[in-house]
Design an enzyme around this catalytic site. Structure first.
Site, short mmCIF file in Angstrom:
data_model
loop_
_atom_site.label_atom_id
_atom_site.label_comp_id
_atom_site.label_asym_id
_atom_site.label_seq_id
_atom_site.Cartn_x
_atom_site.Cartn_y
_atom_site.Cartn_z
N ASP A 13 -1.21 1.08 -3.93
CA ASP A 13 -2.10 0.29 -4.34
C ASP A 13 -3.33 0.76 -4.88
O ASP A 13 -4.28 -0.01 -5.26
CB ASP A 13 -2.29 -1.16 -3.54
CG ASP A 13 -3.16 -0.68 -2.13
OD1 ASP A 13 -3.13 0.48 -1.85
OD2 ASP A 13 -3.50 -1.57 -1.67
N ASP A 54 -5.93 1.82 -3.25
CA ASP A 54 -7.25 1.86 -2.60
C ASP A 54 -7.62 3.16 -1.89
O ASP A 54 -8.55 3.03 -1.14
CB ASP A 54 -7.13 0.56 -1.79
CG ASP A 54 -6.42 0.61 -0.60
OD1 ASP A 54 -5.54 1.61 -0.54
OD2 ASP A 54 -6.30 -0.12 0.41
N ASP A 87 -2.61 6.35 -3.25
CA ASP A 87 -1.30 5.44 -2.80
C ASP A 87 -0.85 4.52 -3.71
O ASP A 87 -1.26 4.19 -4.71
CB ASP A 87 -1.72 4.95 -1.27
CG ASP A 87 -2.69 3.96 -1.35
OD1 ASP A 87 -3.58 3.87 -2.23
OD2 ASP A 87 -2.90 2.96 -0.40
N SER A 120 0.78 -1.16 0.14
CA SER A 120 -0.09 0.09 -0.08
C SER A 120 0.71 1.21 -0.08
O SER A 120 1.62 1.50 -1.00
CB SER A 120 -0.98 0.07 1.38
OG SER A 120 -2.01 1.01 1.29
#
EC number: 5.4.2.10
Length: 445
Positions: free
Chosen positions: A242, A244, A240, A102
């Site tokens: 990833d 999400d 960010d 992340s």
């Protein structure tokens, strides 16, 4: 022995704590626990990753573990975490695996596992997978029973078609700067926003495996703020590693955090009759300003512990339609089973296009209260809040604040520290009250 699974999967420095051996064991354990038995078709898992350098090593190891248990893999490559969750459902897979840390720095990596339908795992399922990791391999298939690997060539296109539904109106009049954090959003986010009609200026969208989250993305907003002002854009969006998460910047370069985004979306959904039970779900970390804005609109706020998994659990339990975190994890269950930064960005811009209002104007109901946070080192972070002197100090502050602020005591998840947080109408009041409670906590050492 420390628990492998944290609040968001298994994480650690790649090749140190998170080794290829552990990744293979996790893949095998997930396949044993989640691979459906007795199915007429072959069992299958979806595996994706972000672009950090260690992802290729861990991807190969996870897939090897999955194949060793007789489960096939649909490899979707570099895609956002919410894409893997969605595709787990869309491909009717037994489970999904996302390899990402992340917003963490490049040396870190992580493994997130999604169950059938793309849902995050509950504690009991994680515990069983962890038991299987420690048990080691059992009887393994041979020959045709070994799992196979197929590259899912249509994965990105399927995901883009899905998230495109979040843009309920054309965005042709909007110019947006998008900070992709040199991460999983680098290809998907600009394409999704352009498909909806926006004029997109991508920055930090050239991942090389080493530059993910490096002074960019949703944890480093300065470059995005400067770019929005420099280009004269209507807004900026930051993801960010990833994708999400989504945070925003208004046309003046001011950061619009997850709390403000939730206020904008909640009011829009309430107006459209889409806010189920007129309820918003958020965590204890959301600013009191969010609660005051929602109270003024007649919207109930349900509060959970820290972590988007707890928001998701409350959303599912109450059949609510909007939840999220101050950090930018925004969950719209009608679009997915986890936070999706690209969906959030599309919904935010759609609201701007529908109303003709600026982002600053839409976010105006969210007036952030000054917040003071003090970390206090303690001998036993689990019990100090129950000490009578601490309880008395907290009760006195709560009585003085009334409905104009709040106090929160929370043990750190990683340090022997208790965090004392106070929000009040002005910073001096917040600081005085935080110091008072912090002193009572410190006295218990």
């Amino acid at each position: 022995m420390a628990r492998l699974f944290g609040t968001d999967g298994v994480r650690g420095v790649a090749n140190r704590e998170l080794t290829a051996e552990l990744a293979m064991a996790l893949g095998a354990a997930a396949a044993r626990r989640l691979g459906r038995t007795g199915a007429a078709r072959r069992r299958v898992a979806v595996v994706g990753r972000d672009p950090r350098a260690s992802g290729e090593m861990l991807e190969a190891a996870v897939i090897a573990g999955i194949a060793s248990e007789g489960v096939d893999t649909l490899r979707v490559g570099v895609l956002p975490t919410p894409a893997v969750a969605y595709l787990t459902s869309a491909y009717d897979a037994d489970f999904g695996v996302m390899i990402s840390a992340s917003h963490n720095p490049m040396p870190d990596n992580g493994i997130k596992i999604f169950g059938p339908g793309g849902h995050k795992l509950d504690d009991a399922t994680e515990d069983r997978i962890e038991e299987l990791v420690h048990q080691g391999p059992g009887s393994r298939p041979t020959g045709a029973g070994i799992g196979r690997v197929v590259d899912a060539e249509d994965a990105l296109e399927r995901y883009l078609r899905h998230v495109g539904k979040a843009a309920t109106t054309r965005l042709d009049a909007l110019t947006v700067v998008v900070d992709c954090a040199h991460g999983a959003a680098s290809l998907a986010a600009p394409r999704a926003y352009r498909a909806a009609g926006a004029n997109v200026i991508p920055i930090h969208a050239e991942p090389d495996g080493l530059n993910i989250n490096d002074n960019c993305g949703s944890t480093h907003m300065q470059a995005l703020s400067a770019a929005v002002v420099s280009y004269g854009a209507d807004l900026g969006l930051a993801h960010d590693g990833d994708a999400d998460r989504c945070l925003a910047v208004d046309a003046h370069g001011r950061v619009i955090d997850g709390d403000a985004i939730m206020v904008v979306l909640a009011l829009a959904m309430q107006e459209a009759g889409e806010l189920a039970s007129d309820t918003l779900v958020t965590t204890v970390m959301s600013n009191m300003g969010l609660h005051l804005a929602m109270r003024s609109a007649g919207i109930e706020v349900r509060t959970t512990g820290v972590g988007d998994r707890y928001v998701l659990e409350e959303l599912r339990a109450g059949l609510f339609s909007l939840g999220g975190e101050q950090s930018g994890h925004i969950v719209l269950p009608s679009f997915g089973t986890t936070g999706d930064g690209i969906v959030t960005g599309l919904r935010l811009m759609a609201r701007m296009a529908q109303t003709g209002r600026s982002l600053a104007g839409l976010a105006e109901p969210m007036q952030t209260l000054p917040q003071v946070l003090i970390n206090v080192e303690v001998a036993d972070k689990a019990t100090v809040a129950d000490a009578q002197p601490v309880r008395d100090a907290v009760a006195q502050v709560e009585a003085e604040l009334g409905d104009t602020g709040r106090i929160l005591l929370r043990p750190s998840g990683t340090e022997q520290v208790v965090r004392v947080m106070v929000e009040a109408a002005d910073e001096d009041t917040a600081r005085q009250m935080a110091v008072r409670v912090a002193e009572s906590v410190s006295a218990q050492r």
